[in-house]
Design a protein around this motif. Sequence first.
Motif, PDB file in Angstrom:
ATOM      1  N   SER A   1     -68.840   4.646 -11.358  1.00  0.00           N
ATOM      2  CA  SER A   1     -68.423   4.522  -9.967  1.00  0.00           C
ATOM      3  C   SER A   1     -66.930   4.231  -9.929  1.00  0.00           C
ATOM      4  CB  SER A   1     -69.199   3.407  -9.255  1.00  0.00           C
ATOM      5  OG  SER A   1     -68.916   2.151  -9.848  1.00  0.00           O
ATOM      6  N   GLY A   2     -66.290   4.660  -8.838  1.00  0.00           N
ATOM      7  CA  GLY A   2     -64.844   4.468  -8.747  1.00  0.00           C
ATOM      8  C   GLY A   2     -64.354   4.484  -7.322  1.00  0.00           C
ATOM      9  N   ASP A   3     -63.101   4.955  -7.155  1.00  0.00           N
ATOM     10  CA  ASP A   3     -62.465   4.873  -5.849  1.00  0.00           C
ATOM     11  C   ASP A   3     -62.791   6.058  -4.943  1.00  0.00           C
ATOM     12  OD1 ASP A   3     -61.109   6.803  -7.203  1.00  0.00           O
ATOM     13  OD2 ASP A   3     -59.120   5.899  -7.022  1.00  0.00           O
ATOM     14  N   ILE A   4     -63.676   6.975  -5.385  1.00  0.00           N
ATOM     15  CA  ILE A   4     -64.029   8.110  -4.545  1.00  0.00           C
ATOM     16  C   ILE A   4     -65.294   7.854  -3.733  1.00  0.00           C
ATOM     17  CG2 ILE A   4     -62.874   9.812  -5.994  1.00  0.00           C
ATOM     18  CD1 ILE A   4     -65.538  10.450  -7.291  1.00  0.00           C
ATOM     19  N   GLY A   5     -65.895   6.676  -3.905  1.00  0.00           N
ATOM     20  CA  GLY A   5     -67.043   6.297  -3.081  1.00  0.00           C
ATOM     21  C   GLY A   5     -68.346   6.925  -3.488  1.00  0.00           C
TER      22      GLY A   5
END
Length: 366
Positions: free
Chosen positions: A326-330
């Motif tokens: 998981s990351g900053d792209i949701g």
Amino acid sequence: MEASLPFSTSPGHNDYVHDIKFNYYGTRIATVSGDQTVKIFDYVSPNPEATGTDTDTGTGQWLQKEGSTWQAHKGAVNRICWAHPEYGDLLATCGSDHTAQIWEEQRLSSMGGRWNQKASLNEAHKSVTCINFAPRHVGLKIATGSADGVVRVYEAIDVMNLNHWPLSHNFTTCSDSDGELGVTSLSWCGGRFEPPMMVVGGSGGKVQVWRYSDSSRNWHCAYDLMSHGRSVSDVCWAPNVGRSFHLVASAGKDGMLMVHKLRRKGRGEFASVGDGGSGSGNNGGNSNNDDELELEVGKTEMLDVPNGSQIWRMDFNVTGTVLACSGDIGTVLMYKSDFNGRFKCVSEVSPKTVQKNSDNSYSNSR
């Protein structure tokens, strides 16, 4: 991919959520936040009489019971982890107040209990950024990494006395020139046929494998894996289920997601770098220890990540064949190993997908 019902942290945290962890059985979730608190959510299965079946249809609820929220630190809580259930309901947290805390649950009734502080580990000189219990076969030990660049290993010598966690070892992995955040992440090796090992990520981009030597009774850096161009966001050592090699994943703020391979060959001297040229061997002055298994660094695989995005957290499944990120792209990216051992993105889970699938599952179950 089938999705279960989403849940809401209501009443929620008053600041950013920094970490989320399932317990060993996947029936409890612990969350920590910058608001200095910890919250525990329990999965409550539906009544079999109401569903007309003896199996869990995935339509249960995640609920907070009495005593499941408390202030754990005097600053932001950075990470949380569960101990193996053999040692009871045991949690560890670390925070920006330079401490790590050990918590044990006292069950008062089926409606809830109380989490008692058993120990406070305050040897760090800066914020404690990561924390992780050792695998069950290693014993009741815990490793912490802090912004001062030091990894500290504590051990509960008497599992019946959880108030006493003496510092057994510490080693410096990052210098002041490697960045202000020092150690950013760590993960233990779960292999039963290996000496105690862990992978450590730092704010300078280094990814190192550290190993405990029985002969010197100390930890030493065994291998430097391929580094990141910026700070390491997370590292994860895959479970080893019958493989002749280990897999270690690392993600950095440079947008890179890597899977490193470590081959287990036998006993003797430490092996040199494998054919990939992606890491460097470092015998740490213990290359003649016959009690330790020989390893060599293989190729490092670069995984495809959406352009301009960063991976923040990741974890392998129980067999080490699927990597969830998981990351900053949701969204949550699911990478699966194919028959050639290469990881490919096979699924992308977004909040809209989870809500749609859960609504369909709920309608079908009624």
